[in-house]
Design a protein around this motif. Structure first.
Motif, short mmCIF file in Angstrom:
data_model
loop_
_atom_site.label_atom_id
_atom_site.label_comp_id
_atom_site.label_asym_id
_atom_site.label_seq_id
_atom_site.Cartn_x
_atom_site.Cartn_y
_atom_site.Cartn_z
N ASP A 1 16.86 -1.25 -4.73
CA ASP A 1 16.04 -2.02 -4.07
C ASP A 1 16.26 -2.67 -2.81
OD1 ASP A 1 14.75 -2.61 -6.54
OD2 ASP A 1 16.55 -3.47 -7.13
N VAL A 2 15.54 -2.73 -1.91
CA VAL A 2 15.68 -3.76 -0.25
C VAL A 2 14.92 -4.75 -0.42
CG1 VAL A 2 14.85 -3.02 2.07
CG2 VAL A 2 15.39 -1.10 0.54
N ASP A 3 14.99 -6.05 0.25
CA ASP A 3 14.47 -6.99 0.59
C ASP A 3 14.18 -6.67 1.97
OD1 ASP A 3 14.13 -8.56 -2.04
OD2 ASP A 3 16.14 -9.29 -1.61
N ILE B 1 10.28 -9.86 0.89
CA ILE B 1 9.33 -9.43 0.99
C ILE B 1 10.22 -8.16 -0.15
CG2 ILE B 1 7.45 -7.34 0.60
CD1 ILE B 1 6.64 -8.50 2.62
N TYR B 2 10.13 -7.95 -1.40
CA TYR B 2 11.27 -7.21 -2.17
C TYR B 2 10.69 -6.17 -2.63
CZ TYR B 2 12.37 -4.69 -6.69
OH TYR B 2 13.10 -4.00 -7.50
N VAL B 3 10.83 -5.12 -1.81
CA VAL B 3 10.38 -3.66 -2.40
C VAL B 3 11.82 -2.62 -3.01
CG1 VAL B 3 9.98 -1.82 -0.95
CG2 VAL B 3 9.50 -3.57 -0.21
N SER C 1 0.76 -1.28 -0.01
CA SER C 1 0.04 -0.07 -0.13
C SER C 1 0.64 1.44 -0.07
CB SER C 1 -1.17 0.18 0.85
OG SER C 1 -0.53 -0.21 2.72
N THR C 2 2.02 1.38 0.24
CA THR C 2 3.30 2.27 0.40
C THR C 2 3.82 2.49 -0.76
OG1 THR C 2 3.21 2.18 2.51
CG2 THR C 2 4.78 3.55 1.75
N TYR C 3 4.62 1.57 -1.28
CA TYR C 3 5.36 1.24 -2.26
C TYR C 3 4.52 0.78 -4.10
CZ TYR C 3 8.67 2.26 0.76
OH TYR C 3 9.08 2.96 2.09
N LYS C 4 4.77 1.63 -5.45
CA LYS C 4 4.77 1.35 -6.60
C LYS C 4 4.98 -0.19 -6.94
CE LYS C 4 3.08 5.49 -8.41
NZ LYS C 4 3.87 6.20 -9.09
N GLU C 5 6.28 -0.26 -6.60
CA GLU C 5 7.10 -1.87 -6.71
C GLU C 5 7.21 -2.38 -5.81
OE1 GLU C 5 7.53 -3.05 -9.95
OE2 GLU C 5 6.91 -1.11 -10.86
#
Length: 365
Positions: free
Chosen positions: A194-196, A184-186, A171-175
């Motif tokens: 990129d952050v896991d 969870i990939y963000v 709900s916060t990030y598009k990707e």
């Protein structure tokens, strides 16, 4: 020379410094007085420049932005989880041994409700007090006396943390990719990184309980698909050991790790997700006798690495005793044939670099 070092240099520039930040010098290379490397023409040669760049880290400003992105993700999760979880970092960014295409920073969210405990190890160690000093015995005794069985369900707790995190991040990030089983990939848009996000629990092994040092704590990662915990890993101990060993060697350990990663990435015969990963490269370099490279010029490190890879290839008893940086795994125990094949490719690439350096040096004499 058989390698197109101009192309390789361009690739490294794009890979490690895409934003063209000013790069810092590589430990003490400009102050070295070794006669072998005094020729000023050598310092402008492409093979020299390639080795130098392959050993340098990613631009510090770029790395700082990676950490900033992880901090942003943490803040979103903190607001959702409150005191339910604690946050840590793991990965090669934390040792500054990453290359951009290996820009590995994991944000680890750890449940505060429960911990894994090595009960058997604790019991067996306390049964042999002669092996302990007074502080270790006191610490272990207290851990034993303070233990109480968790009445909740640890796996359910972790499942709920993971599920809530997926909802918050989606709900916060598009990707956002919530299908990965261990994380969870963000993709953070500003700064674009990129952050896991990994969900885990702490694990109290005997070495941690002896010392109460936070860096000796282990973790077990929650697997969403299997609804189970991974084997125990000790990432904070590995980070500390690499950082301390690199201080002892004035950065040379990290230079070797980065160099192998870059050579591996540029090697057409090795898949970047192959058998030899950052975990194994760290172990191989950490295992090298410090006396062989502690005061070496950075070009001499190439030969140190090459000699180590040759020994791994030809000496089974030697490679069978190479352990992970945290000392818990023998790195060639599994998939040994695949790993050795990739080691052969790496050694061939590095050996060619040595040949080119020696040839250039003769031409400039």
């Amino acid at each position: 020379m058989t390698k197109r070092y101009d192309e390789l240099i361009q690739k490294i520039n794009q890979r490690t410094n895409p934003d063209s930040f000013t790069m810092k010098a590589l430990f003490a290379e400009e102050n070295v007085t070794s006669l072998l490397f005094e020729n000023k023409k050598l310092k402008t040669a492409e093979v020299y420049v390639y080795v130098q760049k392959a050993m340098k880290g990613v631009a510090q400003e770029y790395t700082n932005n990676s950490k900033t992105a992880a901090n942003q993700v943490e803040e979103h999760l903190k607001r959702s989880h409150s005191s339910e979880v604690h946050f840590e970092r793991q990965g090669s960014v934390m040792t500054n041994t990453h290359i951009l295409k290996d820009n590995d920073i994991d944000l680890v969210q750890i449940t505060n409700k429960s911990k894994g405990v090595d009960h058997i190890g604790l019991k067996n160690t306390l049964a042999n007090p002669n092996t302990l000093n007074s502080i270790e015995y006191k610490n272990l005794k207290k851990h034993s006396e303070d233990f109480s069985q968790y009445e909740g369900n640890q796996l359910t707790d972790l499942k709920n943390i993971r599920k809530k995190s997926e909802e918050v991040l989606a709900s916060t990030y598009k990707e956002v990719d919530v299908e990965k089983v261990n994380s969870i990939y963000v993709q953070v848009s500003s700064p674009k990184r990129d952050v896991d996000v990994v969900t885990a629990t702490y694990y109290k092994g005997v070495d941690y309980m002896k010392t109460n040092r936070d860096y000796r704590r282990g973790i077990q990662i929650y697997n969403k698909e299997l609804h189970k915990l991974s084997n125990v890993d000790y990432p904070f101990w590995s980070i500390k050991r690499i950082n301390e060993r690199s201080i002892l060697t004035n950065g040379r350990l990290k230079n070797m790790i980065r160099f192998i990663k870059n050579v591996k990435f540029d090697c057409d015969n090795i898949d970047n997700k192959g058998a030899i990963r950052s975990f194994h490269i760290n172990a191989i370099c950490f295992n090298i006798d410090v006396a062989k490279y502690q005061y070496a010029h950075f070009l001499e490190l190439v030969t140190v690495i090459n000699d180590e890879l040759i020994r791994i290839l030809i000496d089974k008893s030697y490679r069978d005793n190479i352990k992970s940086v945290d000392g818990t795994e023998t790195i060639f125990e599994k998939d040994c044939d695949k790993k050795l094949q990739e080691i052969r490719f790496l050694q061939a690439e590095i050996n060619q670099i040595i040949i080119d350096l020696n040839l250039l040096n003769k031409q400039l004499i």
